[in-house]
Write a protein that holds these residues in place. Structure first.
Motif, mmCIF file in Angstrom:
data_model
loop_
_atom_site.group_PDB
_atom_site.id
_atom_site.type_symbol
_atom_site.label_atom_id
_atom_site.label_comp_id
_atom_site.label_asym_id
_atom_site.label_seq_id
_atom_site.Cartn_x
_atom_site.Cartn_y
_atom_site.Cartn_z
ATOM 1 N N UNK A 1 0.809 -1.134 0.109
ATOM 2 C CA UNK A 1 -0.183 -0.101 -0.073
ATOM 3 C C UNK A 1 0.758 1.165 -0.045
ATOM 4 N N UNK A 2 0.535 2.201 -0.778
ATOM 5 C CA UNK A 2 1.371 3.394 -1.156
ATOM 6 C C UNK A 2 0.437 4.535 -1.135
ATOM 7 N N UNK A 3 0.980 5.748 -0.740
ATOM 8 C CA UNK A 3 0.411 7.125 -0.889
ATOM 9 C C UNK A 3 1.356 7.647 -2.373
ATOM 10 N N UNK A 4 0.560 8.387 -3.074
ATOM 11 C CA UNK A 4 0.995 8.910 -4.061
ATOM 12 C C UNK A 4 1.565 10.406 -3.921
ATOM 13 N N UNK A 5 2.629 10.760 -3.994
ATOM 14 C CA UNK A 5 3.156 12.441 -3.924
ATOM 15 C C UNK A 5 3.304 12.989 -5.342
ATOM 16 N N UNK A 6 2.557 13.949 -5.521
ATOM 17 C CA UNK A 6 2.511 14.824 -7.026
ATOM 18 C C UNK A 6 3.078 15.874 -6.833
#
Length: 413
Positions: free
Chosen positions: A224-229
């Motif tokens: 599981x991962x967060x996406x940093x934009x």
């Protein structure tokens, strides 16, 4: 989720906290223009691998940046798929035209196992890497080919590199942990090869020219991962956006993707396809040169002038390029920043007409002749970084458009 930017509704202590947070994380968020040209780097599958977006607690961009900064994964093993699409011709052809001048040739002037030249292959095409780490003193990176394998192994005070295709090994002593030379310096620190290394380069300084937001969640390599934009606010940059998938549990960047403002496939995209955070077997980092392997000692090459005879093969006059760059300065800021310097020779790059042969023809094939108040010159373009070299030896370079370079050159007159 809220962007990591100041907001008109944020006042008083909250605004102060945000500014402090920016400074604290400043070395973690940067325009890739300054990323060492994202340098010398990397891309892969355009989409995040996984079976849907996991449901994770909300985090702010500031919290996610600090999670990356605090990540301290010491042990892991896994597979990274990496590819780069800078829009360049095959760099191997250029090395051949220079007669092995990079020092990694097979003509006896250097070693095909030397990491400083071998890992430059990551600057183009698609590659699969196996990586393993057990603390600061044990790392291994293997570049897999269809019929061969190239590995760099750091174990304590030794760094070994081995090219199975040529049966050549390269050895050098590494500085002890805690010193300026610690870690995998022998692997060639100029070539970021994993999502974390790319993210560390890209995440170094946040300022008002940058928009940083959390862009949902993803699954990468089963995690599981967060996406940093990260996006530039300024016009004129060739960078469209950088997306970093951050492991929700450890804070380790699992995937790094840089897309150009011009659209199309990613310029740089590197991501784990498999990852395991358990301790690798100690034998992973063992290495002894196979029987019959040619072994080159790194210290021997240094004593010969980096790569011995290889450097004598530069085209006439090219050995003076890059010597004594004068007046290096940066024009503008953030994503639109342009590095300006003088080669000191009073003339531009070698060309076919100047007698530079194959290297000159290669450079001419990349160039786009331009003129303006500054005079005339040639713009060398990739999908990410462009450079204007004027006929009188001035250089303007950055992750900006050709028009931005010409405008900067005109303004300097």
């Amino acid at each position: 989720m809220a962007p990591y930017e100041s907001d008109d509704s944020t006042t008083g202590d909250e605004a102060d906290d945000m500014r402090v947070g920016r400074r604290k994380a400043a070395r973690y968020v940067v325009p890739v223009a300054v990323v060492g040209v994202a340098a010398v780097t990397i891309g892969l599958v355009p989409a995040f691998a996984g079976s849907g977006d996991p449901d994770l607690p909300d985090v702010s961009a500031q919290q996610l940046i600090e999670k990356i900064a605090a990540s301290d994964v010491q042990q892991l093993s896994g597979t990274v798929k990496i590819s780069t699409d800078l829009g360049l011709p095959d760099l191997g052809g250029l090395e051949s035209s220079l007669g092995g001048a990079t020092g990694g040739g097979r003509d006896g002037s250097g070693s095909s196992a030397d990491p400083s030249s071998k890992l430059m292959e990551l600057a183009s095409g698609t590659h699969t890497l196996r990586v393993a780490a057990d603390g600061e003193d044990k790392q291994k990176l293997s570049l897999l080919d269809k019929a061969a394998e190239y590995s760099v192994i750091h174990n304590g005070g030794d760094v070994w590199a081995y090219d199975s295709a040529s049966n050549e090994a390269y050895h050098m002593k590494d500085a002890p942990s805690g010193s300026a030379g610690k870690g995998t310096k022998g692997r060639s620190e100029d070539v970021p090869a994993t999502p974390k290394e790319l993210a560390d380069e890209a995440l170094k300084a946040a300022d008002d020219t940058t928009s940083v937001t959390v862009d949902g969640t993803a699954q990468v390599a089963g995690r599981d991962a967060y996406k940093l934009l990260i996006k530039p606010k300024q016009s004129g940059s060739t960078v469209g956006a950088i997306s970093i998938a951050v492991d929700a549990k450890t804070g380790l960047p699992l995937k790094f993707t840089l897309t150009p403002a011009s659209g199309g496939a990613a310029v740089i995209d590197a991501g784990f396809t498999e990852v395991d955070f358990s301790k690798p077997s100690a034998s992973t980092f063992d290495f002894s040169p196979p029987k019959g392997a040619k072994v080159t000692e790194g210290d021997e090459l240094k004593s010969e002038g980096r790569a011995g005879k290889g450097h004598k093969a530069h085209p006439e006059g090219s050995e003076d390029l890059g010597k004594g760059f004068e007046g290096l300065n940066v024009i503008g800021e953030g994503w639109s920043s342009i590095a300006r310097f003088d080669t000191g020779g009073g003339k531009g790059m070698p060309s076919e007409n100047s007698g530079a042969g194959d290297a000159g023809r290669f450079l001419d094939s990349l160039g786009d002749h331009v003129s303006g108040k500054f005079g005339s010159g040639t713009v060398f373009s990739t999908r990410l970084v462009n450079a204007l070299i004027t006929d009188d030896g001035k250089v303007y370079a950055g992750a900006v458009t050709k028009d931005a370079l010409v405008k900067a050159a005109n303004a300097a007159k």
